[in-house]
Write an enzyme that holds these catalytic residues in place. Sequence first.
Site, PDB file in Angstrom:
ATOM      1  N   GLU A 169       1.267   5.528   6.233  1.00 14.46           N
ATOM      2  CA  GLU A 169       2.493   5.523   7.036  1.00 14.46           C
ATOM      3  C   GLU A 169       3.380   6.721   6.740  1.00 14.46           C
ATOM      4  OE1 GLU A 169       1.944   3.780   4.365  1.00 14.46           O
ATOM      5  OE2 GLU A 169       3.790   3.400   3.237  1.00 14.46           O
TER       6      GLU A 169
ATOM      7  N   HIS B 157      -0.472   6.593   1.112  1.00 17.51           N
ATOM      8  CA  HIS B 157       0.411   5.958   2.095  1.00 17.51           C
ATOM      9  C   HIS B 157       0.136   6.508   3.492  1.00 17.51           C
ATOM     10  CE1 HIS B 157       3.051   3.639  -0.559  1.00 17.51           C
ATOM     11  NE2 HIS B 157       2.698   4.546  -1.454  1.00 17.51           N
TER      12      HIS B 157
ATOM     13  N   CYS C 237      -1.542   1.000  -1.266  1.00 17.44           N
ATOM     14  CA  CYS C 237      -0.906   1.271  -2.566  1.00 17.44           C
ATOM     15  C   CYS C 237      -1.030   0.064  -3.509  1.00 17.44           C
ATOM     16  CB  CYS C 237       0.539   1.726  -2.362  1.00 17.44           C
ATOM     17  SG  CYS C 237       1.266   2.450  -3.852  1.00 17.44           S
TER      18      CYS C 237
END
Lengths: 214, 254
Positions: free
Chosen positions: A196, A194, A84
């Site tokens: 994650e 993202h 990001c």
Amino acid sequence: MSRLQVAIVDYGMGNLRSVANAFKAVAPSISIAVTSDPEQIAQAERVVFPGQGAMPDCIRELDARHLRQAVLEATQQKPFLGICIGLQMLFEHSEEGDVSGLGVYAGEVKRFPHERMVDVHGAKLKVPHMGWSQVHQTQSHAMWSEIPDQARFYYVHSYYVAPNEASLTAATTAYPFDFTGAIARDNVFAVQFHPEKSAGAGLQLLRNFVNWKP
Amino acid sequence: MGCAKRIIPCLDVTDGRVVKGINFLELRDAGDPVEIAQRYNDQGADELTFLDITASSDNRDLILHIIERVAEQIFIPLTVGGGVRKVEDVRRLLNAGADKVSINTTAVLNPQVVEDAASRFGSQCIVVAIDAKKVDNQPFEWEVFTHGGRNPTGLDAVKWAQKMVSLGAGELLVTSMDRDGTKIGFNNPLNKAISDAVDVPLIASGGVGNLQHLVDGVTVGGADAVLAASIFHYGEFTVQQAKDYMRQHGLEMR
């Protein structure tokens, strides 16, 4: 202190626990830590450079913690994953706050232009771009191992990177035009989405990073 | 091209457990939050929302432990709302593992909290929840209510949405108080009016009774995401069935 296998760079912007949790889930036996210690980052085998919030704040906080040098060195030396704002900061300049980035790569971080945010049906596209979009892999790469082309990843951002060199781009996403969703060069891989927060595909990307030998 | 439309199951949490009830009456224990979150994740939920309805302030911290446990095991975006009063509450929820924090009554009582939280943590993690009801005693159509729909504010929901976005809200969660619990579908005119008035994503909430309501929420109401509780909790439909139905009706889904 033993040498970390994965150091997640903490410069006080946002919550890095999700990133650490996701790495622990895919690689429970390796040593992972969220750290703001430049020495620990310098010693680590692999470095993750996340980020959320506004880029001017991120750059300011990075410098306040004297982490710029450690991050720049990591981009030259070892497997490096930007996420990001951690991708955006690698570039020369951002429209967000008219701020200079770290300048690892030539290019500009741009805001989604209001006048172009319309889909093929004429419907308004929202900014931030928030949600699961398809990621088109534009080059083959060890980081894409076991991840199908056009897999969906979770994005949340209002700015995107526009590299001067097209060959830097490793993936694109259409919103509504193709923007750079990932870059790859030597030991550096960085993504706008993202991993994650991207369920199975995201966890696979993190697993690939732990195993990556650039 | 663009974003997949999101399906967001909503879990009501009190005293550390997920509960379900009919119109908030007869709350019954529905199980362990982590297990339920895992089940929705496995069904393909795009995101999860936890609404803390704990009445006693003594037990407010329990939501933090729940979020910590969920965030260790589930890797999709997590939103938490309910009882957020201060910037410090936002910080604690984010640190526990929430990706976004939803602010409702406090946004009305103290809009500065929205602005401060957005400037400190970024707009991407600040959701403003708007509870709106159709009214006929005002020069506008939909009025903002607080405290779970009990207190009128005199605010026009559409103008209020614009104001919240200008203060830094990155997303709006719009609940129609007229529709909540009715199972007759979202209030699409309300959602459409707000969605057209702002650039940020809108989550539609309140009134879902069947899968066509989810489709209509997007195609008629202009929602970017749809939130539902009871149709999933009671096992009427799985998240996967909802996604399949929406996809069959031409919507882009994950």
